[in-house]
Write an enzyme that holds these catalytic residues in place. Sequence first.
Site, short mmCIF file in Angstrom:
data_model
loop_
_atom_site.label_atom_id
_atom_site.label_comp_id
_atom_site.label_asym_id
_atom_site.label_seq_id
_atom_site.Cartn_x
_atom_site.Cartn_y
_atom_site.Cartn_z
N HIS A 73 -11.18 -4.45 9.13
CA HIS A 73 -12.18 -3.64 9.85
C HIS A 73 -12.09 -3.86 11.37
O HIS A 73 -12.30 -2.93 12.15
CB HIS A 73 -13.60 -3.95 9.34
CG HIS A 73 -13.74 -3.71 7.86
ND1 HIS A 73 -14.69 -4.32 7.11
CD2 HIS A 73 -13.00 -2.93 7.01
CE1 HIS A 73 -14.55 -3.92 5.84
NE2 HIS A 73 -13.52 -3.08 5.76
N HIS A 233 -15.02 5.16 4.37
CA HIS A 233 -14.66 3.74 4.51
C HIS A 233 -13.21 3.51 4.06
O HIS A 233 -12.50 2.69 4.65
CB HIS A 233 -15.60 2.83 3.73
CG HIS A 233 -15.29 1.40 4.00
ND1 HIS A 233 -15.72 0.74 5.13
CD2 HIS A 233 -14.50 0.51 3.33
CE1 HIS A 233 -15.23 -0.48 5.15
NE2 HIS A 233 -14.48 -0.65 4.06
N ASP A 237 -10.35 1.75 6.13
CA ASP A 237 -9.42 0.71 5.65
C ASP A 237 -7.97 1.12 5.90
O ASP A 237 -7.14 0.29 6.28
CB ASP A 237 -9.62 0.48 4.14
CG ASP A 237 -10.82 -0.38 3.83
OD1 ASP A 237 -11.33 -1.08 4.73
OD2 ASP A 237 -11.26 -0.38 2.66
N HIS A 260 -5.80 -1.54 -0.46
CA HIS A 260 -4.98 -2.28 0.50
C HIS A 260 -3.58 -2.59 -0.03
O HIS A 260 -2.60 -2.52 0.71
CB HIS A 260 -5.68 -3.59 0.89
CG HIS A 260 -6.96 -3.39 1.62
ND1 HIS A 260 -7.02 -2.80 2.87
CD2 HIS A 260 -8.24 -3.67 1.29
CE1 HIS A 260 -8.28 -2.76 3.26
NE2 HIS A 260 -9.05 -3.28 2.33
ZN LIG Z 1 -12.98 -2.13 4.01
#
Ligand SMILES: [Zn+2]
Length: 277
Positions: A73, A233, A237, A260
């Site tokens: 973040h 969000h 990311d 991720h």
């Molecule tokens: Zn995140």
Amino acid sequence: MRTRQTISEPICFEGIGIHSGKPAKITLTPRCSGGIRFIKDNVEIPADYRFADASLRSISLIKDNLHIMVVEHLLAALWICQISDLLIDVQGEEIPALDGSAMPFVEKIHQTTRKELGKVWERESVMHPIRVTRDESEIIYFPDSSESLIATVILSYPEPGIDDEVETLNLYSPDLSTELAPARTFAFCSWIEQLKQRQLIQGGSLNNAVVFDEQGKLLNEQGFRMGRECSRHKLLDLIGDMMLYPRRLTGRIISYKPGHALDLKFLRILAKETGNE
Ligand SMILES: [Zn+2]
């Protein structure tokens, strides 16, 4: 064309780590070259996918047995503020969670003046599409001649709360400070016990995450900050993860069930296919 920039004076952030629940403090200091680098216990770790690990549902940077957790973040905030070169001194095990979004980082960085470094942020040139899969997740990237990076995320969870949400944004939009930065991380109640047993999200609360109960009802009394906050969000990311790549990518990217680990796999294949490994 994006130019390389740093900040003009040091900035501090203090809070708790979302995984450890322990105090976390970082100091951002200007740097004229060398990209984004973290320093902890006198060891420098570059913000580079080659030092990154996604096994804790977040990005950790690892070098010489030194771990810095949950960098994404903060890195997303640097993307939004167009900061290319910086030294980040880390006290604690991870980056402060603050409110679970990139907004507090962006707001404070915007309060300082930026210093242009007189260099172009080098653009990646990709000539062909790239497809990356991981379990049920998938990224499809294809180049185009624009200066944009148009990204679409498609969310799909078995848990109730987020219906198959789709969001598309230009990741070089000048409006990301309002379009993306406020979007908070999220969790389903059914995840929480399992994550806590793994010693994760010890510092997680409704102050730093959007949480859905077993029926899919939002537990945060204030509600969402924006429409499609969860998919936004995921775009946040994605830009945090893209900061682990040294060049700026343009083109189009579609990410189904984003995460991720999938992003890191994409960056590794991107580097391999462009000869920048
Ligand atoms: Zn995140």
